[in-house]
Write a protein that holds these residues in place. Structure first.
Motif, PDB file in Angstrom:
ATOM      1  N   LEU A  40      -2.677  22.272  15.124  1.00 13.27           N
ATOM      2  CA  LEU A  40      -2.471  21.148  16.035  1.00 13.27           C
ATOM      3  C   LEU A  40      -2.648  19.804  15.317  1.00 13.27           C
ATOM      4  N   HIS A  41      -1.887  18.802  15.779  1.00 12.81           N
ATOM      5  CA  HIS A  41      -2.013  17.439  15.260  1.00 12.81           C
ATOM      6  C   HIS A  41      -2.343  16.443  16.372  1.00 12.81           C
ATOM      7  N   CYS A  42      -2.618  16.940  17.580  1.00 12.28           N
ATOM      8  CA  CYS A  42      -2.788  16.037  18.718  1.00 12.28           C
ATOM      9  C   CYS A  42      -4.025  16.413  19.532  1.00 12.28           C
TER      10      CYS A  42
ATOM     11  N   ALA B  25     -11.387  23.849  16.665  1.00  7.17           N
ATOM     12  CA  ALA B  25     -11.412  22.386  16.614  1.00  7.17           C
ATOM     13  C   ALA B  25     -12.322  21.874  15.502  1.00  7.17           C
ATOM     14  N   CYS B  26     -13.338  22.656  15.149  1.00  9.19           N
ATOM     15  CA  CYS B  26     -14.291  22.249  14.105  1.00  9.19           C
ATOM     16  C   CYS B  26     -13.891  22.743  12.719  1.00  9.19           C
ATOM     17  N   HIS B  27     -12.797  23.475  12.631  1.00 10.73           N
ATOM     18  CA  HIS B  27     -12.380  24.039  11.341  1.00 10.73           C
ATOM     19  C   HIS B  27     -11.972  22.910  10.391  1.00 10.73           C
ATOM     20  N   PRO B  28     -12.361  22.987   9.122  1.00 12.52           N
ATOM     21  CA  PRO B  28     -12.038  21.912   8.178  1.00 12.52           C
ATOM     22  C   PRO B  28     -10.544  21.705   7.967  1.00 12.52           C
ATOM     23  N   ASP B  29      -9.728  22.715   8.249  1.00 17.24           N
ATOM     24  CA  ASP B  29      -8.283  22.573   8.064  1.00 17.24           C
ATOM     25  C   ASP B  29      -7.598  21.907   9.254  1.00 17.24           C
ATOM     26  N   ARG B  30      -8.305  21.702  10.340  1.00 22.40           N
ATOM     27  CA  ARG B  30      -7.699  21.108  11.538  1.00 22.40           C
ATOM     28  C   ARG B  30      -7.488  19.604  11.324  1.00 22.40           C
ATOM     29  N   HIS B  31      -6.369  19.102  11.808  1.00 22.61           N
ATOM     30  CA  HIS B  31      -6.036  17.688  11.665  1.00 22.61           C
ATOM     31  C   HIS B  31      -7.073  16.835  12.396  1.00 22.61           C
ATOM     32  N   HIS B  32      -7.394  15.679  11.844  1.00 21.74           N
ATOM     33  CA  HIS B  32      -8.457  14.856  12.411  1.00 21.74           C
ATOM     34  C   HIS B  32      -8.110  14.316  13.800  1.00 21.74           C
ATOM     35  N   GLN B  33      -6.816  14.243  14.129  1.00 21.86           N
ATOM     36  CA  GLN B  33      -6.418  13.753  15.451  1.00 21.86           C
ATOM     37  C   GLN B  33      -6.438  14.858  16.517  1.00 21.86           C
ATOM     38  N   ALA B  34      -6.607  16.074  16.089  1.00 21.05           N
ATOM     39  CA  ALA B  34      -6.572  17.205  17.024  1.00 21.05           C
ATOM     40  C   ALA B  34      -7.949  17.423  17.641  1.00 21.05           C
ATOM     41  N   THR B  35      -8.376  16.469  18.451  1.00 22.49           N
ATOM     42  CA  THR B  35      -9.655  16.579  19.137  1.00 22.49           C
ATOM     43  C   THR B  35      -9.554  17.590  20.278  1.00 22.49           C
TER      44      THR B  35
END
Length: 277
Positions: free
Chosen positions: A198-200, A226-236
């Motif tokens: 996800l990016h959003c 959501a807490c995974h290091p590979d998840r995009h920072h905007q994907a709250t």
């Protein structure tokens, strides 16, 4: 808006109209559509893969974005139940998506979700624990049969040899050869990889008394992704649980939507796509 499992039409069996009306009254354009082979749509849902259903959602998204008066950069996705898995997959095809909502979407696989729903139903029906255990064991054997690509003839014999348990009737009653082929290829779909891509911002909504979805486990999984290091920072991730609500976020025995549910959806969307810009 993307409907749930089965032959869901644009109204998702009367679930979507009150949500649509509220969103429209708040200044949002809304599009929902008939699943493949339902209502005005061609094709057959039983032939559709998750990729196919996600492609349909992306096509609907692009169509809405192209309508006069619609701000294309503000359009997001809403998926109910199985539709949550669909919009998670669709969102990976549109990295610029501003927001996404899953409504009663399991974080577990379809097989795990169906097992949870079966166990919950058997307990509510006051089946003896021995009957519950044997029914779940049979369900597990059916899942394993699907994983080894067993034919419908094989699994039909498996069910008959177990005595066609009445406690399994709701799950098995409508299964024919074509539906079995569909179920066995869908049963191990894992929403995790899509959630990680996800990016959003993601709003995950649940009913606190959902009889079909393991809510605690789903929130745990969505939170871990959501807490995974590979998840995009905007994907709250925002998780909302409405106490006492069912699978459709309804209370009072399914007669009304949970208090604050509609206002929560609207405010969350507005906070991410200001309507006056």
């Amino acid at each position: 808006m993307v409907g749930g499992s089965g032959p869901s039409d644009r109204n998702n069996d009367r679930c979507f109209p009150p949500i649509r009306r509220h969103l429209v009254s708040a200044g949002l354009a809304v599009l929902s559509y008939d699943k493949r082979g339902v209502g005005g749509s061609s094709g057959d849902r039983r032939d559709a893969t998750m990729e196919d259903l996600a492609a349909d959602a992306v096509a609907a998204l692009d169509f809405l974005r192209a309508q006069p008066g619609v701000r294309p950069e503000a359009v997001g996705l809403f998926g109910h139940s199985e539709g949550g898995w669909v919009v998670l997959r669709a969102a990976t095809a549109r990295p610029g998506l501003p927001w996404m909502i899953t409504n009663s979407c399991p974080g577990v696989t379809p097989a795990a979700q169906e097992r949870y729903a079966l166990a919950h139903a058997l307990h509510l029906q006051h089946h003896a624990q021995q009957d519950i255990d044997s029914s779940l064991a049979l369900f597990d054997r059916l899942v394993e049969a699907g994983r080894r690509d067993a034919t419908f003839t094989e699994v039909k014999q498996l069910v008959e040899s177990a005595g066609r348990k009445a406690s399994l009737a709701d799950y098995w009653a409508d299964v024919d050869e074509r539906l079995w082929e569909f179920l066995k290829h869908k049963q191990d779909h894992d929403p995790g990889p899509d959630a990680l891509r996800l990016h959003c911002p993601h709003l995950a909504v649940f009913g606190g008394r959902d009889p079909l979805v393991p809510v605690d486990e789903s929130i745990r999984l969505f939170s871990a992704w959501a807490c995974h290091p590979d998840r995009h920072h905007q994907a709250t991730l925002t998780a909302e649980v409405f106490p006492g609500a069912n699978h459709r976020i309804q209370t009072e025995r399914g007669t009304r939507l949970a208090p604050r549910y509609l206002s929560t959806l609207t405010q969350w969307i507005k906070d991410r796509t200001p309507l006056d810009s």
